[in-house]
Design a protein around this motif. Sequence first.
Motif, PDB file in Angstrom:
ATOM      1  N   LEU A  67     -16.149  -3.121   2.159  1.00  0.00           N
ATOM      2  CA  LEU A  67     -16.571  -4.528   2.163  1.00  0.00           C
ATOM      3  C   LEU A  67     -15.268  -5.670   2.633  1.00  0.00           C
ATOM      4  O   LEU A  67     -15.577  -6.539   3.329  1.00  0.00           O
ATOM      5  N   PHE A  68     -14.014  -5.193   2.386  1.00  0.00           N
ATOM      6  CA  PHE A  68     -12.828  -5.773   2.830  1.00  0.00           C
ATOM      7  C   PHE A  68     -12.818  -5.531   4.277  1.00  0.00           C
ATOM      8  O   PHE A  68     -12.329  -6.387   5.130  1.00  0.00           O
ATOM      9  N   ALA A  69     -13.153  -4.347   4.836  1.00  0.00           N
ATOM     10  CA  ALA A  69     -13.358  -3.987   6.485  1.00  0.00           C
ATOM     11  C   ALA A  69     -14.218  -5.097   7.002  1.00  0.00           C
ATOM     12  O   ALA A  69     -13.609  -5.694   8.001  1.00  0.00           O
ATOM     13  N   ILE A  75      -1.088   7.584   5.777  1.00  0.00           N
ATOM     14  CA  ILE A  75      -2.389   7.432   6.045  1.00  0.00           C
ATOM     15  C   ILE A  75      -2.561   5.940   6.776  1.00  0.00           C
ATOM     16  O   ILE A  75      -3.085   5.784   8.062  1.00  0.00           O
ATOM     17  N   PRO A  76      -1.819   4.919   6.359  1.00  0.00           N
ATOM     18  CA  PRO A  76      -1.654   3.562   6.988  1.00  0.00           C
ATOM     19  C   PRO A  76      -1.200   3.696   8.387  1.00  0.00           C
ATOM     20  O   PRO A  76      -1.593   3.110   9.225  1.00  0.00           O
ATOM     21  N   LEU A  77      -0.050   4.352   8.426  1.00  0.00           N
ATOM     22  CA  LEU A  77       0.916   4.681   9.635  1.00  0.00           C
ATOM     23  C   LEU A  77      -0.059   5.339  10.787  1.00  0.00           C
ATOM     24  O   LEU A  77      -0.165   4.985  11.744  1.00  0.00           O
ATOM     25  N   VAL A  78      -0.740   6.157  10.355  1.00  0.00           N
ATOM     26  CA  VAL A  78      -1.382   7.103  11.345  1.00  0.00           C
ATOM     27  C   VAL A  78      -2.599   6.187  11.749  1.00  0.00           C
ATOM     28  O   VAL A  78      -2.917   6.201  13.065  1.00  0.00           O
ATOM     29  N   LEU A 134     -11.384   0.472  11.819  1.00  0.00           N
ATOM     30  CA  LEU A 134     -11.186  -0.523  10.724  1.00  0.00           C
ATOM     31  C   LEU A 134     -12.172   0.207   9.707  1.00  0.00           C
ATOM     32  O   LEU A 134     -11.490   0.286   8.354  1.00  0.00           O
ATOM     33  N   VAL A 135     -13.432   0.563  10.064  1.00  0.00           N
ATOM     34  CA  VAL A 135     -14.126   1.185   8.846  1.00  0.00           C
ATOM     35  C   VAL A 135     -13.813   2.533   8.716  1.00  0.00           C
ATOM     36  O   VAL A 135     -13.586   2.944   7.318  1.00  0.00           O
ATOM     37  N   ALA A 136     -13.383   3.206   9.544  1.00  0.00           N
ATOM     38  CA  ALA A 136     -12.538   4.704   9.285  1.00  0.00           C
ATOM     39  C   ALA A 136     -11.538   4.509   8.434  1.00  0.00           C
ATOM     40  O   ALA A 136     -11.210   5.332   7.452  1.00  0.00           O
ATOM     41  N   SER A 137     -10.695   3.516   8.754  1.00  0.00           N
ATOM     42  CA  SER A 137      -9.377   3.030   7.805  1.00  0.00           C
ATOM     43  C   SER A 137      -9.721   3.048   6.314  1.00  0.00           C
ATOM     44  O   SER A 137      -9.257   3.638   5.442  1.00  0.00           O
ATOM     45  N   VAL A 148      -6.385  -2.933   5.255  1.00  0.00           N
ATOM     46  CA  VAL A 148      -7.467  -2.359   4.645  1.00  0.00           C
ATOM     47  C   VAL A 148      -7.187  -0.980   4.248  1.00  0.00           C
ATOM     48  O   VAL A 148      -7.688  -0.349   3.289  1.00  0.00           O
ATOM     49  N   THR A 149      -6.243   0.011   4.930  1.00  0.00           N
ATOM     50  CA  THR A 149      -5.988   1.051   4.547  1.00  0.00           C
ATOM     51  C   THR A 149      -5.390   1.202   3.119  1.00  0.00           C
ATOM     52  O   THR A 149      -5.599   1.727   2.222  1.00  0.00           O
TER      53      THR A 149
END
Length: 436
Positions: free
Chosen positions: A122-124, A197-200, A138-141, A101-102
């Motif tokens: 929407l994807f989240a 960002i995805p890794l964090v 998930l939404v924060a990402s 999602v990120t």
Amino acid sequence: MLKMISKPAVKLVERYLPDPYIFVLLLTLIASVAAIAIERQSPLAVLRFWGDGFWGLLTFSMQMLLVLVTGFMLASSPPVKRILQKIASTAKTPGGAIILVTLVSLAASWINWGFGLVVGALFAKELARLIRVDYRLLVASAYSGFVVWHGGLAGSIPLTIATEGHFSADQIGIIGTGSTIFAFFNLAIVVCLFISIPLVNRMMLPDEKDSVYVDPKVLDDAPESAGRISRPAERLENSVSLALLVGVPGLLFLLDHFLLRGGGLNLNVVNFMFLFLAIVLHRTPRNLLNSLNEAIKGGAGIVIQFPFYAGIMAIMVQSGLAESLSESLVSFATADTLPFWSFISAGIVNLFVPSGGGQWAVQAPVMLPAAEALGADISRIAMAVAWGDAWTNLLQPFWALPVLAIAGLKAKDIMGFCLIQLFITGIIISIGLTWF
């Protein structure tokens, strides 16, 4: 370590971060008091700045409401739901869902910020239907990917200074996107953020006992079925031909815009595209209206809060407070450190003036003379302001409103995770602006 750090950060924000409406009321009071105390404006003058500017974002407010509504309608159409489900099915674990999602949000936001906000949220929701994962993260990402927008194809500051006749053209001329969006330092920042960002976000994934899950049934936004048609008017409401007779010309207009006239993406074009794709893909006006009834429920925050931000912007600009703040932060800068201090000042101003184009109009008269006097790279200074404007969106709930409305969460649910990203992305962007 990030999991350990994010846990108290999330609890802190959940406990003390007020609803975005309370946040904007507090910002209004802070800006008003600062204008009186620092700029020596009279209370009556500040009151007039605020009242006269209160409706200055009406057009933008409607655009943002349409981003939410048209994006929701498009994503709830059967063909798009199937596409989202297919992509979401590639994630097999909670950690994979967070990373996916990120990345989707980062890519969509780099193309266009309005597109990124809606697609990410929407994807989240689609991922949450398939995988048991902490819904807050998930939404924060999905929202964290928004931080790259001003370094992307729709960045308002780099596009402004690349446009003939822009307001500072006599001072700096025309600066093409090759020196801003596609400059090495900017692309290096974007690449680093696409990796970090995805890794964090993945490393902040809470343990199962600390996670907050959502019932997939709560996320169901499928439109109601048509039922038995008994009236002539209902035949029109359920007419596929009527939808196509209006929807197809809209899509033909988009083809003309992009292919024949060489037009680009802006907020109006994105909304137009979302709307007419939704009209065609929902097949009948009734299906579209059912989806609209679901979509509009989340728009209350935009309707009530954006006028207050317009009032705050008017106070900050007309009182001279934004200019004074910028001047104080760059007064001790050198040619090498000016990009960093421009970035920091833009991040602070963004809390009160959450508009990229509006912020450049405020800060350019301060930053450009400083860059010329110190011999700094003007294109880098412009991008420093752009990145500062995007950076503190991780703290400012203004831009999160469409995402939160779609996801059905509150700002306090996601801002603890975003706070961790604020510090990490701030370090990366600062290094990129000063060292790359």
